[in-house]
Design a protein around this motif. Structure first.
Motif, PDB file in Angstrom:
ATOM      1  N   CYS A  96       0.854  -1.179   0.000  1.00 12.63           N
ATOM      2  CA  CYS A  96       0.000   0.000   0.000  1.00 12.63           C
ATOM      3  C   CYS A  96       0.892   1.231   0.000  1.00 12.63           C
ATOM      4  O   CYS A  96       2.042   1.188   0.455  1.00 12.63           O
ATOM      5  CB  CYS A  96      -0.954   0.015   1.186  1.00 12.63           C
ATOM      6  N   ALA A  97       0.362   2.308  -0.538  1.00 11.16           N
ATOM      7  CA  ALA A  97       1.131   3.534  -0.666  1.00 11.16           C
ATOM      8  C   ALA A  97       0.199   4.727  -0.598  1.00 11.16           C
ATOM      9  O   ALA A  97      -0.998   4.616  -0.892  1.00 11.16           O
ATOM     10  CB  ALA A  97       1.905   3.541  -1.982  1.00 11.16           C
ATOM     11  N   ALA A  98       0.787   5.872  -0.238  1.00 12.58           N
ATOM     12  CA  ALA A  98       0.000   7.086  -0.054  1.00 12.58           C
ATOM     13  C   ALA A  98       0.692   8.265  -0.704  1.00 12.58           C
ATOM     14  O   ALA A  98       1.920   8.400  -0.644  1.00 12.58           O
ATOM     15  CB  ALA A  98      -0.189   7.366   1.441  1.00 12.58           C
ATOM     16  N   ASP A  99      -0.120   9.128  -1.286  1.00 16.82           N
ATOM     17  CA  ASP A  99       0.387  10.377  -1.844  1.00 16.82           C
ATOM     18  C   ASP A  99      -0.746  11.397  -1.857  1.00 16.82           C
ATOM     19  O   ASP A  99      -1.922  11.022  -1.906  1.00 16.82           O
ATOM     20  CB  ASP A  99       0.917  10.169  -3.267  1.00 16.82           C
ATOM     21  N   ARG A 100      -0.388  12.647  -1.854  1.00  9.84           N
ATOM     22  CA  ARG A 100      -1.421  13.673  -1.823  1.00  9.84           C
ATOM     23  C   ARG A 100      -2.059  13.914  -3.185  1.00  9.84           C
ATOM     24  O   ARG A 100      -3.124  14.543  -3.274  1.00  9.84           O
ATOM     25  CB  ARG A 100      -0.835  14.984  -1.281  1.00  9.84           C
ATOM     26  N   TYR A 101      -1.448  13.397  -4.259  1.00 12.32           N
ATOM     27  CA  TYR A 101      -1.931  13.716  -5.587  1.00 12.32           C
ATOM     28  C   TYR A 101      -2.349  12.466  -6.357  1.00 12.32           C
ATOM     29  O   TYR A 101      -1.607  11.485  -6.471  1.00 12.32           O
ATOM     30  CB  TYR A 101      -0.866  14.467  -6.369  1.00 12.32           C
ATOM     31  N   TRP A 102      -3.538  12.529  -6.922  1.00 12.30           N
ATOM     32  CA  TRP A 102      -4.097  11.421  -7.696  1.00 12.30           C
ATOM     33  C   TRP A 102      -3.185  11.059  -8.867  1.00 12.30           C
ATOM     34  O   TRP A 102      -2.923   9.887  -9.108  1.00 12.30           O
ATOM     35  CB  TRP A 102      -5.482  11.826  -8.193  1.00 12.30           C
ATOM     36  N   VAL A 103      -2.699  12.063  -9.578  1.00 13.30           N
ATOM     37  CA  VAL A 103      -1.901  11.804 -10.766  1.00 13.30           C
ATOM     38  C   VAL A 103      -0.610  11.069 -10.406  1.00 13.30           C
ATOM     39  O   VAL A 103      -0.098  10.274 -11.203  1.00 13.30           O
ATOM     40  CB  VAL A 103      -1.604  13.112 -11.526  1.00 13.30           C
ATOM     41  N   THR A 104      -0.098  11.310  -9.222  1.00 14.59           N
ATOM     42  CA  THR A 104       1.121  10.622  -8.811  1.00 14.59           C
ATOM     43  C   THR A 104       0.844   9.143  -8.543  1.00 14.59           C
ATOM     44  O   THR A 104       1.654   8.283  -8.883  1.00 14.59           O
ATOM     45  CB  THR A 104       1.710  11.272  -7.554  1.00 14.59           C
ATOM     46  N   VAL A 105      -0.308   8.869  -7.972  1.00 12.86           N
ATOM     47  CA  VAL A 105      -0.637   7.484  -7.629  1.00 12.86           C
ATOM     48  C   VAL A 105      -0.922   6.665  -8.879  1.00 12.86           C
ATOM     49  O   VAL A 105      -0.411   5.558  -9.040  1.00 12.86           O
ATOM     50  CB  VAL A 105      -1.839   7.431  -6.667  1.00 12.86           C
ATOM     51  N   VAL A 106      -1.698   7.216  -9.792  1.00 16.97           N
ATOM     52  CA  VAL A 106      -2.121   6.416 -10.951  1.00 16.97           C
ATOM     53  C   VAL A 106      -1.291   6.695 -12.200  1.00 16.97           C
ATOM     54  O   VAL A 106      -1.465   6.015 -13.211  1.00 16.97           O
ATOM     55  CB  VAL A 106      -3.614   6.639 -11.265  1.00 16.97           C
ATOM     56  N   GLY A 107      -0.412   7.676 -12.125  1.00 20.05           N
ATOM     57  CA  GLY A 107       0.310   8.109 -13.325  1.00 20.05           C
ATOM     58  C   GLY A 107       1.454   7.228 -13.757  1.00 20.05           C
ATOM     59  O   GLY A 107       1.977   7.384 -14.864  1.00 20.05           O
ATOM     60  N   GLY A 108       1.879   6.312 -12.889  1.00 12.88           N
ATOM     61  CA  GLY A 108       2.910   5.378 -13.312  1.00 12.88           C
ATOM     62  C   GLY A 108       4.321   5.712 -12.892  1.00 12.88           C
ATOM     63  O   GLY A 108       5.236   4.915 -13.124  1.00 12.88           O
ATOM     64  N   SER A 109       4.514   6.862 -12.236  1.00 10.44           N
ATOM     65  CA  SER A 109       5.881   7.218 -11.851  1.00 10.44           C
ATOM     66  C   SER A 109       6.389   6.363 -10.701  1.00 10.44           C
ATOM     67  O   SER A 109       7.589   6.115 -10.582  1.00 10.44           O
ATOM     68  CB  SER A 109       5.947   8.692 -11.450  1.00 10.44           C
ATOM     69  N   GLY A 110       5.446   5.956  -9.834  1.00  8.97           N
ATOM     70  CA  GLY A 110       5.853   5.180  -8.671  1.00  8.97           C
ATOM     71  C   GLY A 110       6.485   5.993  -7.575  1.00  8.97           C
ATOM     72  O   GLY A 110       6.890   5.440  -6.552  1.00  8.97           O
ATOM     73  N   ASN A 111       6.558   7.301  -7.740  1.00 11.64           N
ATOM     74  CA  ASN A 111       7.238   8.145  -6.757  1.00 11.64           C
ATOM     75  C   ASN A 111       6.279   8.657  -5.685  1.00 11.64           C
ATOM     76  O   ASN A 111       6.151   9.853  -5.464  1.00 11.64           O
ATOM     77  CB  ASN A 111       7.900   9.335  -7.448  1.00 11.64           C
TER      78      ASN A 111
END
Length: 125
Positions: A96-111
């Motif tokens: 599981c992972a968390a980020d404040r931005y949707w695009v970061t989670v689903v965008g494929g960067s993995g960061n």
């Protein structure tokens, strides 16, 4: 200190079900987009599913659509992944992972900002 702790992995036969949990502490859970990722042996990590901070929007990889359901309980600081009709190709370590931005989670960067330690799911044929 931010902690994401997965649980619920294990060994299951093909066609079976498992429910993973990710308990989060040390951050404002309701302000974060959450995602489930997996990494199979010899393969790159891939996104499985994601859920918006409000729970109102979700994303699923094509390979799990119709079989997996992501959900969250902001009152319990916990995210879930219900996995049904499991296949041997679902075998992987699930993170599981968390980020404040949707695009970061689903965008494929993995960061993503925060990651759990992973839980192993093994599906036998």
């Amino acid at each position: 200190q931010v902690q994401l702790v997965e649980s619920g992995g294990g060994l299951v036969q093909a066609g079976g079900s498992l429910k993973l949990s990710c308990r989060v502490s040390g951050l404002t859970f309701s302000a974060y987009v959450m995602g489930w990722f997996r990494q199979a042996p010899g393969k790159e990590r891939e996104i499985v599913a994601a859920i918006h901070w409000s729970g109102g929007s979700t994303y699923y990889a094509d390979s799990v659509k119709g079989r997996f359901t992501i959900s969250r309980d902001n009152a319990k600081n916990t995210m879930y992944l219900e996995m049904n009709s499991l296949k041997p190709e679902d075998t992987a370590v699930y993170y599981c992972a968390a980020d404040r931005y949707w695009v970061t989670v689903v965008g494929g960067s993995g960061n993503l900002e925060h990651w759990g330690q992973g839980t192993l799911v093994t599906v036998s044929s």
